[in-house]
Scaffold this motif. Structure first.
Motif, PDB file in Angstrom:
ATOM      1  N   ALA A   1       0.701  -1.147   0.295  1.00 21.83           N
ATOM      2  CA  ALA A   1      -0.082   0.495   0.064  1.00 21.83           C
ATOM      3  C   ALA A   1       1.224   1.355   0.055  1.00 21.83           C
ATOM      4  O   ALA A   1       0.459   2.017  -0.635  1.00 21.83           O
ATOM      5  N   SER A   2       1.656   1.247   0.817  1.00 21.72           N
ATOM      6  CA  SER A   2       2.588   2.779   0.729  1.00 21.72           C
ATOM      7  C   SER A   2       3.455   2.559  -0.633  1.00 21.72           C
ATOM      8  O   SER A   2       3.249   4.227  -0.906  1.00 21.72           O
ATOM      9  N   GLU A   3       3.717   2.040  -1.191  1.00 25.63           N
ATOM     10  CA  GLU A   3       4.717   1.853  -2.612  1.00 25.63           C
ATOM     11  C   GLU A   3       3.391   2.734  -3.879  1.00 25.63           C
ATOM     12  O   GLU A   3       3.581   3.389  -4.623  1.00 25.63           O
ATOM     13  N   GLY A   4       1.926   2.041  -3.092  1.00 26.10           N
ATOM     14  CA  GLY A   4       0.542   1.895  -4.505  1.00 26.10           C
ATOM     15  C   GLY A   4       0.065   3.130  -3.844  1.00 26.10           C
ATOM     16  O   GLY A   4       0.337   3.890  -5.534  1.00 26.10           O
ATOM     17  N   LEU A   5       0.963   3.789  -2.955  1.00 28.93           N
ATOM     18  CA  LEU A   5      -0.374   5.273  -3.038  1.00 28.93           C
ATOM     19  C   LEU A   5       1.358   6.241  -2.836  1.00 28.93           C
ATOM     20  O   LEU A   5       0.648   7.560  -2.438  1.00 28.93           O
ATOM     21  N   ASP A   6       2.107   5.349  -2.804  1.00 27.70           N
ATOM     22  CA  ASP A   6       3.671   6.613  -2.431  1.00 27.70           C
ATOM     23  C   ASP A   6       3.593   7.642  -1.470  1.00 27.70           C
ATOM     24  O   ASP A   6       3.349   8.729  -1.068  1.00 27.70           O
ATOM     25  N   MET A   7       2.764   6.985  -0.546  1.00 27.81           N
ATOM     26  CA  MET A   7       3.049   7.100   0.901  1.00 27.81           C
ATOM     27  C   MET A   7       3.667   6.297   2.448  1.00 27.81           C
ATOM     28  O   MET A   7       3.697   5.351   2.042  1.00 27.81           O
ATOM     29  N   PRO A   8       4.852   7.255   2.832  1.00 22.94           N
ATOM     30  CA  PRO A   8       5.695   6.445   3.692  1.00 22.94           C
ATOM     31  C   PRO A   8       5.321   5.164   4.897  1.00 22.94           C
ATOM     32  O   PRO A   8       3.743   5.350   4.805  1.00 22.94           O
ATOM     33  N   VAL A   9       5.395   3.945   4.908  1.00 23.94           N
ATOM     34  CA  VAL A   9       4.981   3.029   5.440  1.00 23.94           C
ATOM     35  C   VAL A   9       4.371   3.416   6.866  1.00 23.94           C
ATOM     36  O   VAL A   9       3.255   3.447   7.930  1.00 23.94           O
ATOM     37  N   GLU A  10       5.451   4.828   7.299  1.00 32.98           N
ATOM     38  CA  GLU A  10       4.968   5.156   9.190  1.00 32.98           C
ATOM     39  C   GLU A  10       3.851   6.180   8.717  1.00 32.98           C
ATOM     40  O   GLU A  10       2.357   5.749   9.775  1.00 32.98           O
ATOM     41  N   ALA A  11       3.379   6.432   7.735  1.00 38.16           N
ATOM     42  CA  ALA A  11       2.317   7.366   7.749  1.00 38.16           C
ATOM     43  C   ALA A  11       0.624   6.409   7.380  1.00 38.16           C
ATOM     44  O   ALA A  11       0.008   6.233   7.960  1.00 38.16           O
ATOM     45  N   ILE A  12       1.333   5.082   7.039  1.00 34.43           N
ATOM     46  CA  ILE A  12       0.425   3.947   6.620  1.00 34.43           C
ATOM     47  C   ILE A  12      -0.189   3.896   8.096  1.00 34.43           C
ATOM     48  O   ILE A  12      -1.525   3.729   8.351  1.00 34.43           O
ATOM     49  N   ARG A  13       0.296   3.971   8.517  1.00 32.20           N
ATOM     50  CA  ARG A  13       0.696   2.780   9.901  1.00 32.20           C
ATOM     51  C   ARG A  13       0.217   3.938  10.623  1.00 32.20           C
ATOM     52  O   ARG A  13      -1.186   3.522  11.666  1.00 32.20           O
ATOM     53  N   ARG A  14       0.198   4.895  10.230  1.00 29.51           N
ATOM     54  CA  ARG A  14      -0.891   5.965  11.936  1.00 29.51           C
ATOM     55  C   ARG A  14      -2.100   6.438  11.466  1.00 29.51           C
ATOM     56  O   ARG A  14      -2.908   6.012  12.067  1.00 29.51           O
ATOM     57  N   PHE A  15      -2.197   6.034  10.322  1.00 30.42           N
ATOM     58  CA  PHE A  15      -3.677   5.898   9.536  1.00 30.42           C
ATOM     59  C   PHE A  15      -4.280   4.513  10.117  1.00 30.42           C
ATOM     60  O   PHE A  15      -5.928   4.891   9.999  1.00 30.42           O
ATOM     61  N   LEU A  16      -4.267   3.544   9.813  1.00 27.32           N
ATOM     62  CA  LEU A  16      -4.197   2.103  10.085  1.00 27.32           C
ATOM     63  C   LEU A  16      -5.478   2.684  11.348  1.00 27.32           C
ATOM     64  O   LEU A  16      -5.907   2.154  12.043  1.00 27.32           O
ATOM     65  N   CYS A  17      -4.175   3.100  12.735  1.00 26.13           N
ATOM     66  CA  CYS A  17      -4.181   3.093  13.952  1.00 26.13           C
ATOM     67  C   CYS A  17      -5.548   3.779  14.132  1.00 26.13           C
ATOM     68  O   CYS A  17      -5.986   3.856  15.459  1.00 26.13           O
TER      69      CYS A  17
END
Length: 96
Positions: free
Chosen positions: A61-77
Motif C-alpha cells: 500500500a505504501s508503494e501503491g499510494l506513494d506514502m511512507p509506511v509510517e504514515a500508513i500505520r498512523r492512519f491504520l491506528c
C-alpha cells in the motif's frame, strides 16, 4: 474626507467588547476548521485501511499510494481508534 467627532470615540469598555467579539469569532473559526480537519483525517484513515486491504499489506500500500509506511500505520491506528470510540460507521480493519 471624514472628520472624526471626539464624541464618537468608543469607550474603553466598547473597545474591549469589540476586541473580545473578534477573538471569539477567531476561536470559532479555528474550532470549525479543526473539526473539518478531523473529519478529513478520519476519511483518509478509512481510505488508507481500504488501500491496505486491496494492496495486501502495508508495504505494498505504501508503494501503491506513494506514502511512507509510517504514515500508513498512523492512519491504520487512527482508523482503529475511531472504530473503538464508535465515531465512525465504516468498518475499519487493522490488517497489517
Amino acid at each position: 474626507m471624514t472628520v472624526q467627532n471626539p464624541d464618537k470615540t468608543p469607550s474603553r469598555k466598547q473597545r474591549l467588547q469589540e476586541r473580545q467579539r473578534r477573538q471569539l469569532a477567531v476561536v470559532d473559526t479555528v474550532d470549525k476548521a479543526e473539526a473539518k480537519v478531523r473529519k478529513a483525517e478520519v476519511e483518509l484513515a478509512v481510505a488508507v485501511t481500504e488501500a491496505v486491504q486491496v494492496f495486501g499489506d502495508e508495504q505494498s500500500a505504501s508503494e501503491g499510494l506513494d506514502m511512507p509506511v509510517e504514515a500508513i500505520r498512523r492512519f491504520l491506528c487512527m482508523g482503529r481508534d475511531e472504530v473503538a470510540r464508535g465515531d465512525n460507521v465504516a468498518e475499519v480493519d487493522g490488517t497489517s
